[in-house]
Design an enzyme around this catalytic site. Structure first.
Site, PDB file in Angstrom:
ATOM      1  CB  CYS A  95      37.725  53.121  43.201  1.00 20.33           C
ATOM      2  SG  CYS A  95      39.389  53.096  42.486  1.00 20.33           S
ATOM      3  CG  PHE A  96      40.588  53.838  48.994  1.00 21.41           C
ATOM      4  CD1 PHE A  96      39.981  54.685  49.906  1.00 21.41           C
ATOM      5  CD2 PHE A  96      41.893  53.440  49.235  1.00 21.41           C
ATOM      6  CE1 PHE A  96      40.655  55.131  51.042  1.00 21.41           C
ATOM      7  CE2 PHE A  96      42.577  53.869  50.362  1.00 21.41           C
ATOM      8  CZ  PHE A  96      41.954  54.710  51.266  1.00 21.41           C
TER       9      PHE A  96
END
Length: 366
Positions: A95-96
């Site tokens: 994810c980020f």
């Protein structure tokens, strides 16, 4: 069970499959080549969870996320992740920041599909930082050879034949001049930078003595070369590619006319494709009209229209040579002659395509 990883170098050198679980909008703003976007939340769901986090904190935001992604929707997303994991047993997800979203996807895959799938620690942000550092380190420590030459000498052809070469224009999907736009859109700036860094990393890791790049301005179409890399290019030795005027006219006809027409027709069909291609040429000519002057622009535009009519009505492409010859002789050649004069002290070799290709291969070899 495979462990989570923070070995970004290995991931990018091996082309490891990766599943990006960020929202589609995040993915569109910047991603890595070959990654697949299978989000935990769509854009609206992420927006709602973000507002909740800002107003009520993490616990409430997590609860809202579970309420938004549940039932059949949750099952569908888990099935998509499971399909990816089974198709790419050597892959990873991220994810980020490599935090909560990645961990939730891991947990749901484990609990609902019986699949243990590792994540990239640090996520997109850490990998992006690693690639920025790759460019900075290359600019500081890597030797470069810069390939220059007049328009139409075939610099791109030479780049394709030298293993140590980084194809900047190919990565930017643009031929690097007013006439350089392709039928396909240019990648996002961040995507261009990521692809460039991976290409540089792979060639540097292969042990080439020097990386070969084509001489470019700071911008390739609408994409900006990283400043540190461009500055290093301006201080690097140059190789000057030479070709006859007739060869150059034929190569410009091949790449900027016939090739461009084929790209548009393949994409849009014969009628709409030809019109899009013709519009692209007209727009390119108009873009340089202030530097051509009104009289020369009018003459070149008339030649271009005659050539387009011949091509459209009779399939004849030879008339394009008329405007190409004028454009090279009266516009591009004087401009490049001035640039060549400024860079003369940096030129370490000159020759035709065969000689330059052999020289670059030898001087950049491992």
């Amino acid at each position: 069970m495979r462990e989570d990883t923070g070995d970004f170098r290995r991931l990018f050198l091996s082309g490891t499959p990766m599943m990006d679980v960020r929202a589609p909008l995040e993915f569109a703003r910047g991603a890595f080549p070959g990654t697949v976007n299978l989000p935990l939340m769509d854009d609206e769901e992420r927006h709602q969870v973000g507002l909740c986090y800002a107003e009520k904190g993490q616990h409430a935001a997590i609860e809202l996320g579970h309420r938004l992604v549940w039932g059949a929707l949750k099952a569908t997303r888990i099935a998509q992740w499971a399909d990816f994991a089974r198709a790419h047993p050597d892959g990873y997800l991220y994810c980020f920041r490599g935090g909560l979203r990645s961990q939730i996807v891991q947990q749901w895959l484990r609990d609902e599909a019986g699949i243990d799938y590792p994540r990239v620690t640090g996520g997109y942000k850490a990998m992006r930082g690693f690639l920025i550092d790759v460019i900075e380190q290359a600019a500081a420590k890597q030797d470069f050879l810069v390939l220059g030459g007049l328009t139409g000498t075939g610099k791109t052809d030479v780049i394709a034949e030298v293993p140590a070469a980084v194809d900047l224009e190919g990565l930017a999907c643009h031929r690097g001049s007013a006439f350089g736009r392709r039928a396909q859109p240019q990648p996002q700036q961040i995507d261009f930078e990521n692809s460039l860094a991976i290409d540089v990393l792979q060639r540097a890791e292969a042990g080439y003595r020097a990386l070969v790049v084509e001489d470019e301005g700071r911008f390739i179409g609408g994409r900006d070369l990283p400043k540190v890399l461009w500055q290093r290019m301006q201080a690097s030795p140059m190789v000057w590619l030479e070709a006859s005027f007739e060869e150059r006219v034929e190569r410009v006809l091949r790449d900027y006319v016939l090739g461009l027409a084929a790209e548009h027709i393949e994409q849009l069909g014969p009628v709409a494709g030809f019109e899009a291609y013709a519009t692209r040429l007209r727009d390119a000519m108009a873009a340089i009209s202030p530097r051509l002057g009104s009289e020369r622009y009018g003459r070149l535009s008339a030649l271009l229209e005659q050539a387009l009519t011949s091509q459209s009505e009779r399939g004849e492409t030879a008339p394009h040579r008329a405007w190409i010859e004028v454009l090279l002789r009266d516009y591009y050649d004087p401009m490049y002659a001035y640039q060549e004069e400024k860079r003369a002290a940096r030129v370490v070799f000159r020759g035709d395509r065969a000689a330059v290709t052999d020289w670059l291969r030898e001087r950049s070899a491992r």
